[in-house]
Write an enzyme that holds these catalytic residues in place. Structure first.
Site, PDB file in Angstrom:
ATOM      1  N   PRO A  86       2.240   4.218  -8.348  1.00 23.07           N
ATOM      2  CA  PRO A  86       1.453   4.169  -7.078  1.00 23.07           C
ATOM      3  C   PRO A  86       2.436   4.185  -5.962  1.00 23.07           C
ATOM      4  O   PRO A  86       3.401   3.260  -5.781  1.00 23.07           O
ATOM      5  CB  PRO A  86       0.287   3.289  -7.210  1.00 23.07           C
ATOM      6  CG  PRO A  86       0.332   3.034  -8.614  1.00 23.07           C
ATOM      7  CD  PRO A  86       1.630   3.146  -9.253  1.00 23.07           C
ATOM      8  N   CYS A  87       2.275   4.771  -4.673  1.00 25.53           N
ATOM      9  CA  CYS A  87       3.229   4.899  -3.761  1.00 25.53           C
ATOM     10  C   CYS A  87       2.542   4.869  -2.359  1.00 25.53           C
ATOM     11  O   CYS A  87       3.396   5.266  -1.411  1.00 25.53           O
ATOM     12  CB  CYS A  87       4.119   6.342  -4.138  1.00 25.53           C
ATOM     13  SG  CYS A  87       3.195   7.899  -4.283  1.00 25.53           S
ATOM     14  N   GLN A  88       1.327   4.775  -2.408  1.00 27.39           N
ATOM     15  CA  GLN A  88       0.930   4.822  -0.982  1.00 27.39           C
ATOM     16  C   GLN A  88       1.342   3.541  -0.076  1.00 27.39           C
ATOM     17  O   GLN A  88       1.465   4.091   1.066  1.00 27.39           O
ATOM     18  CB  GLN A  88      -0.676   4.458  -0.985  1.00 27.39           C
ATOM     19  CG  GLN A  88      -1.366   5.821  -1.579  1.00 27.39           C
ATOM     20  CD  GLN A  88      -1.574   5.661  -2.959  1.00 27.39           C
ATOM     21  OE1 GLN A  88      -0.986   4.832  -3.828  1.00 27.39           O
ATOM     22  NE2 GLN A  88      -2.204   6.317  -3.629  1.00 27.39           N
ATOM     23  N   GLY A  89       2.103   2.471  -0.715  1.00 31.79           N
ATOM     24  CA  GLY A  89       2.843   1.636   0.198  1.00 31.79           C
ATOM     25  C   GLY A  89       4.005   1.999   1.014  1.00 31.79           C
ATOM     26  O   GLY A  89       4.458   1.405   2.024  1.00 31.79           O
ATOM     27  N   ASN A 133       7.886  10.269  -7.211  1.00 25.51           N
ATOM     28  CA  ASN A 133       7.485   9.606  -6.214  1.00 25.51           C
ATOM     29  C   ASN A 133       7.332  10.500  -4.919  1.00 25.51           C
ATOM     30  O   ASN A 133       7.952  11.413  -4.966  1.00 25.51           O
ATOM     31  CB  ASN A 133       7.985   8.247  -5.981  1.00 25.51           C
ATOM     32  CG  ASN A 133       7.382   6.975  -5.971  1.00 25.51           C
ATOM     33  OD1 ASN A 133       6.472   6.806  -5.094  1.00 25.51           O
ATOM     34  ND2 ASN A 133       7.420   6.408  -6.643  1.00 25.51           N
TER      35      ASN A 133
END
Length: 350
Positions: A86-89, A133
């Site tokens: 997960p890469c929303q950060g 990513n």
């Protein structure tokens, strides 16, 4: 006498952060054995069990999953680990956050998952690794974050490299840029599959695929909830706005009648062009971009088609939850081409 593995060209993989399965679908289509999927989401587990009941699934925070637990699902050596943490950060959409835990107001624990991925690779030691990513990882902390990830993989004995890849260059009817990290510990140079489509008419390659070819038959189908094909019920004001958006264009914000004006207009006020790849499918607030010919946003099924999911894949949850699963996925068309390319590398080791 050859083994079934040699005959069928089957190799063993596990999929970390598997989501709706876009990544491993392509590898399955290339005749790999998916031994295990891991994700930390009850809804994703429902989608997985509906579509892939034959693949074991661990629903748990990967930071709490041990390599010993994973090894129970395969015998011998592991050929490939794939995953898209997960890469929303550190997405380029929205506010960026730092990977530095000391900067608490900016710290996002999701960024630690990429390093957790690196830890499991170090412990499981697959022959090849694949990580996907968003492009925001390239500039996070001035590039130091990505270099830290690559450094950890090199310490584990891997040759690694990365590329910023546009999925449209591989036939996906969508402009979608993602960072792909590839590595191997078998001494081979790190190579990437060559594009087979182009946006340059002077190239010998076929031109990018337009989105209309994959969604045109759905335009007048009507709602089919069991097929994830349900049109959003837009307000009359939004419909009037959509009518002003030209094909391939965006809302003319500076020329709107006063009654249609609002303070902020997002990416959902863009209309697709039938002859061009779609805009990137991202999980917004319930809405994908505007249909090329109709005054509504895309349905989840139309977005899934643009993401190259097979129609047999059904997404669980409400519309917003379905949209997030579709928008976060790796397009299976690309993952299959990547899988076939990596199979050529694996075959060199026989």
């Amino acid at each position: 006498m050859t083994t079934s593995k040699e005959n069928n060209q089957e190799y063993n993989i596990i999929d970390l952060f598997s989501g709706a399965g876009g990544f491993h679908i392509g590898f399955e289509q290339a005749n790999y054995n998916v031994r295990l999927c891991i994700d930390n989401n009850d809804l994703v587990e429902r989608t997985h069990n509906r579509n892939f009941p034959y693949i074991p699934f661990i629903n748990k925070d990967i930071r709490e999953v041990t390599s010993e637990q994973i090894k129970k699902y395969y015998q011998g050596e592991l050929d490939i680990i794939i995953g898209g943490p997960p890469c929303q950060g550190f997405s380029t959409i929205g506010k960026r956050v730092s990977s530095d835990p000391t900067k608490r107001e900016k710290h996002d624990p999701r960024n630690e998952l990429v390093l957790t991925y690196s830890r499991l690779i170090n412990e499981l030691k697959p022959k090849f690794i694949v990580m996907e990513n968003v492009k925001g990882i390239l500039t996070l902390d001035g590039g130091k974050y990505l270099e830290n990830v690559l450094s950890e993989l090199r310490k584990a004995g891997y040759n690694v490299d990365y590329r910023l890849i546009n999925m449209a260059d591989y036939g996906v009817p969508q402009v979608r840029e993602r960072v792909i990290i590839l590595g191997n510990r078998v001494g081979l140079p790190v190579e990437f599959p060559k594009p087979d489509h182009s946006n340059d008419p002077n190239d010998d390659l076929p031109m990018w695929n337009g989105c209309w070819g994959v969604i045109s038959d759905l335009a007048n189908m009507g709602d089919k909830r069991e097929f994830n094909h349900v049109a959003l019920k837009h307000t009359e004001k939004n419909i009037q706005r959509y009518k002003l958006i030209p094909e391939g264009g965006r809302l003319p914000e500076n020329d709107l009648p006063p009654e249609l004006y609002r303070k902020n207009f997002g990416n959902t006020y863009k209309r697709l062009d039938r002859k061009r790849p779609a805009l990137t499918m991202v999980p917004g607030n319930d809405a994908f971009p505007i249909h090329p010919t109709l005054n509504r946003s895309l349905t989840v099924r139309e977005a899934a088609r643009i993401q190259t999911f097979p129609d047999k894949i059904i997404f669980e949850g409400n519309r917003r939850q379905q949209g997030h699963q579709v928008g976060n996925a790796v397009p299976p068309m690309f993952s299959k081409k990547l899988a076939e390319f990596l199979k050529e590398q694996l075959n060199k080791m026989k």
